[in-house]
Design an enzyme around this catalytic site. Structure first.
Site: not given
Ligand code: BES
Ligand code: ZN
Length: 875
Positions: A267, A271, A303-304, A307
């Site tokens: 999603g 970074n 969410h991001e 982080h």
């Molecule tokens: N850090 C993750 C993205 C990620 C996950 C990158 C696995 C590489 C490998 C990001 O913070 C995340 O968790 N994104 C979720 C959305 C969130 C609202 C739960 C996503 O990408 O689905």
């Molecule tokens: Zn995340």
């Protein structure tokens, strides 16, 4: 697969022998290749006991090494070796500068990890282990370094050059190329590195932090999408304010950037200072985005952003600790969304997701604890368990400690560990220190997999005015352990009087938190004047399954009177489950299906109560899902569940036609569109009413849906009407609407995704051939994960009747796609295969068909570690 991939264990964790004090990178982006020059200042880690003579750096096989030097001395082939995934330098000093130049090929990168091209835009995805596809490095989260990055590219084609931190210098070269240098002062692991280069446009705003610091906010997208960034900007500013108010956390750089890209495995990605987002999680406009889409953007942006503290300033020691940042941050974004919209609706939606997707993961071959003990490929552990159950674990700490002590615990955690890479134990230790509570037993939630089951019975003694709840807990075996020690479970409970009011309990509270710690416990309530109806697990206070023998009458009573909004919905679900399970049994036995009056009566009362939140009315009037009913069955009978639900919905439609019609009209909105909680709720109920009305079988309701489809000024209403007609018996009307929709929206990639998804989830016969045909359509692209998810993912995950067709055609189709995607994009292939791994839950014929396909995948040449791990663990 040439060799069996190795398993990595948490128990083998060792601190890194070397640290990287600073990292200087220079990217020269050219058409047929990219040069990556790295200058790393390395030093021995004082905390490491062993002193190896050499140095091992991670580096993918795709890297082509052009130059390697230690303290300016160029190394020759005898000084180092390169093999599968690593570069080893035989001997290094205690402190030195390592220079390397490697050549990579972003244009050929279809895995979308490392540096790749998304529609002509260079971008990176480094979590978890993508940085090793960019250069040789200590690619592990406990190696944190300050980064300086220079990006060089053709100015006309790539006017925007971005990386983490603040821009510190820029210039033009004589050959039409230009460059920008970025400096990120905060030490970070390589997984948080980012680079973007492309022809992007941006919108800009500013945010003043609580302490008065000005932050520039820039959101980038292709020019055609520039008008769809306002909602993300509003959400970003709201998130920044919320994190200050609720957690006391401020932003720390001068600029915060988000870039939208169309090719993205996940999603979005956090970074440092430069988030990269899937277009589906950042772009939003009234005409092209549904209400759910707007809320998704708000949640992902938050969410991001969150982080930045829970993940970046304080990061993970190793990837077994993933839930440290993801579980905590999902909890944070859920609370943010609850504060911005309706708290109860958000809780219901999260529990629905947990109960279907996470519970079934916990009951399957890939079940693992919130903190896994081993893995083959870490990408396979970005799971419902690590995310959603991990968030529930943090929520339980919040419930046990209360909001004030929880806040003290999070303050202490951030203060103690700022700039460090830590573990879930460190998180819990901070919560313990701030609250004085002992969470030793509670920590079993991190180490034991499986969904605990609570069996509750009660008794009332009128002569003593005493009420007792007897609670047993048990947890089924999972792959890592057959025996489970009891969990520490917060069970929130209220007692309702026969009049439907909350009885005062301890200190006059109306909800108490019972703490379960043993396999069997009895809780006694004194001074209870009448036999109460218990409201159990209020707010879904723990991720467990709960059995208590409610009568239908008690459930109807709770639906009307429970002061806990979540449990009012839960009572309706439980009633729905009882009634549907009976219908399923009737269907299986070939008996005639008859709808219970109890359900009709309860639904009518809710539908006519105009004091209720329309969104909650819509949730209550939605029968338990096909997936949830499957999850509750020992053996999933897809056709019986589908038939029972169809029957019940059709019968409800006929019985309550007038009420649905009135409610539909009540929910029409005559003011300008807004994705506000209030309007979202009205549209939700209106479209639920429309779904029932279409089932009443009268042509006037088809006309109503068609009219809504053509007149809608927003995508929520337009798409709801489309999906309802496509999934109905009106197939001619459906075809007309589908082609109209496509010609209207063929230029909007995200809208086309929903056009694909509506067809892929069609329960009517023939959906598979339709999906196969769509794979040849101009709108489909196997290299774009959003397209793959919308068509193949939705068919296999959200079209149970067709995917589980008795002839095995759905299974064969999925195996074919997994084999094809295994080469292009292993992460996507591995996620897609999940439905096949649940084979044990189905009848013998289907079990065999599903296993045959898993075996076929297993036997195909050169399996990625991603697919190998999931398939080998589930055969
Ligand atoms: N850090 C993750 C993205 C990620 C996950 C990158 C696995 C590489 C490998 C990001 O913070 C995340 O968790 N994104 C979720 C959305 C969130 C609202 C739960 C996503 O990408 O689905
Ligand atoms: Zn995340």
């Amino acid at each position: 697969m040439s060799t069996t991939p190795s398993v990595i264990y948490l128990k083998d964790y060792q601190v890194p022998p070397f640290l990287i004090e600073s990292t200087q990178l220079r990217f020269e982006l050219e058409d047929d290749r990219t040069l990556v020059k790295a200058e790393l200042r390395l030093t021995r880690n004082p905390e490491c006991q062993v002193k190896p003579r050499g140095l091992l750096m991670h580096g993918d096989e795709s890297l082509r090494l052009c130059r390697l030097a230690v303290d300016g001395q160029v190394l020759t082939a005898k000084d180092y070796s390169i093999d599968a995934g690593a570069l080893t330098i035989a001997e290094v000093p205690d402190q030195f500068i390592l220079e390397s130049v490697v050549e990579i090929d972003p244009a050929k990168n279809t895995a979308l990890e490392g540096l790749y091209l998304s529609d002509g835009v260079y971008c990176t995805q480094c979590e978890a282990e993508g940085f090793r596809r960019i250069t040789y490095y200590l690619d592990r989260p406990d190696v944190m370094s300050v980064f300086t990055t220079t990006v060089v590219a053709d100015k006309a084609r790539f006017p925007v050059l971005l990386s983490n931190g603040n821009p510190v210098a820029e210039g033009d070269d004589s050959d039409g190329r230009h460059w920008v240098t970025w400096e990120d002062p905060f030490p970070k692991p390589a997984y948080l590195f980012a680079l973007v280069a492309g022809d992007l446009k941006h919108i800009e705003d500013t945010f003043t932090t609580a302490s008065g610091k000005q932050v520039a906010l820039r959101l980038f997208a292709e020019e055609k999408d520039l008008d769809k960034l306002d909602h993300a900007m509003t959400s970003l500013k709201a998130s920044m304010r919320w994190d200050e108010q609720v957690y006391g956390r401020e932003y720390d750089l001068e600029i915060y950037m988000i870039v939208a890209v169309d090719f993205f495995n996940m999603g979005a990605m956090e970074n440092k200072g430069l988030n990269v987002f899937n277009t589906s999680c950042v772009l939003a406009s009234q005409k092209t985005t549904t209400d759910a889409g707007f809320q998704r953007v708000e949640a992902v942006v938050a969410h991001e952003y969150f982080h930045n503290w829970s993940g970046n300033r304080v990061t993970c020691r190793d990837w077994f600790q993933l839930s440290l940042k993801e579980g905590f941050t999902v909890f944070r974004d859920a609370e943010f969304s609850a504060d911005m919209n309706s708290r109860t609706v958000k809780r219901v939606e999260d529990v629905q997701l947990l109960r279907t997707a996470q519970f079934s993961e916990d009951a399957g071959p890939m079940a693992h604890p919130v903190r896994p003990a081993s893995f083959i490929e870490i990408s396979n552990f970005y799971t419902m368990t690590v995310y959603e159950k991990g968030a529930e674990v943090v929520r339980m700490i919040h419930t046990l400690l209360g909001p004030d002590q929880f806040r003290a615990g999070s303050d202490l955690y951030f203060e103690r560990h700022d700039g460090q890479a830590v573990t879930t134990d460190d998180f819990v230790a901070a919560m313990e220190a701030a609250s004085g509570r002992d969470l030793t037993q509670f920590k079993r939630w991190y180490s034991q997999a499986g969904t605990p089951v609570l069996d509750i019975t009660d008794e009332y003694d009128p002569s003593e005015s005493v009420y007792r709840l007897r609670v047993k807990q048990a947890c089924p075996p999972t792959p890592e352990a057959s025996e489970k020690a009891p969990f520490h479970i917060p069970l929130q409970v209220g007692l309702l009087s026969p009049e439907g009011t909350d009885m005062p309990l301890e200190n006059d509270a109306t909800t108490v938190t019972l703490e379960l710690t043993e396999s069997e416990q009895t809780f006694t309530f004194t001074g209870i004047p009448q036999k109460p109806v218990p409201s159990l697990l209020r707010g879904f206070s723990a991720p467990v399954k709960l059995n208590y023998a409610y009568s239908q009458a008690e459930l109807v009573f709770l639906m009307q009177h429970d002061s806990d909004g979540f449990n009012r919905w839960e009572a309706a679900q439980k009633l729905g489950v009882i009634i549907l399970q009976a219908l399923i049994a009737d269907y299986q036995a070939g008996r005639e299906l008859v709808l219970s009056d109890a359900l009709v009566g309860a639904y009518r009362a809710v539908l006519n109560d105009t004091t209720l939140d329309p969104a909650m009315v819509a949730k209550v009037l939605t029968l338990p899902s096909q997936a949830y009913l499957g999850e509750l069955s020992t053996q999933i009978d897809v056709d019986a569940i589908h038939a029972a639900r169809e029957f019940a919905m059709n019968a409800l439609a006929c019985a309550l036609e007038a009420e649905f019609s009135q409610a539909y009209k009540r929910c029409l909105i005559d003011v300008a569109y807004q994705p506000s909680a209030e309007q979202v709720a009205q549209r939700m109920l209106k479209n639920l009413c429309l779904s029932y009305l279409l089932r009443a079988g009268k042509p006037e309701y088809l006309a109503l849906a068609q009219q809504q489809f053509s007149d809608a000024d927003n995508m929520t209403d337009e798409q709801a009407a489309l999906a309802l007609v496509v999934h109905s018996n009106y197939q001619d009307a459906a075809q007309a609407m589908l082609s109209q929709f496509y010609s209207r929206w063929s230029q909007e990639s995200l809208v086309v995704n929903s056009w694909l998804a509506v067809q892929a989830s069609n329960p009517c016969p023939g959906a598979l051939s339709q999906v196969e045909a769509l794979m040849q359509h101009e709108a489909f692209n196997m290299k774009n994960p959003n397209k793959v998810r919308s068509l193949i993912g939705v068919f296999c995950g959200q079209n149970p009747v067709n995917f589980h067709a008795k002839d095995g055609s759905g299974y064969r189709f999925l195996a074919d796609q997994v084999v094809a995607l295994n080469e292009l994009n292993p992460q996507i292939a591995s996620r897609l295969v999940a439905p096949l791994t649940k084979w044990k839950r189905y009848d013998e014929t289907r079990q065999q068909l599903m296993r045959d396909q898993l075996q076929r995948i297993m036997d195909s040449a050169e399996l990625s570690r991603d697919v190998y791990e999931v398939v080998s663990k589930s055969i």
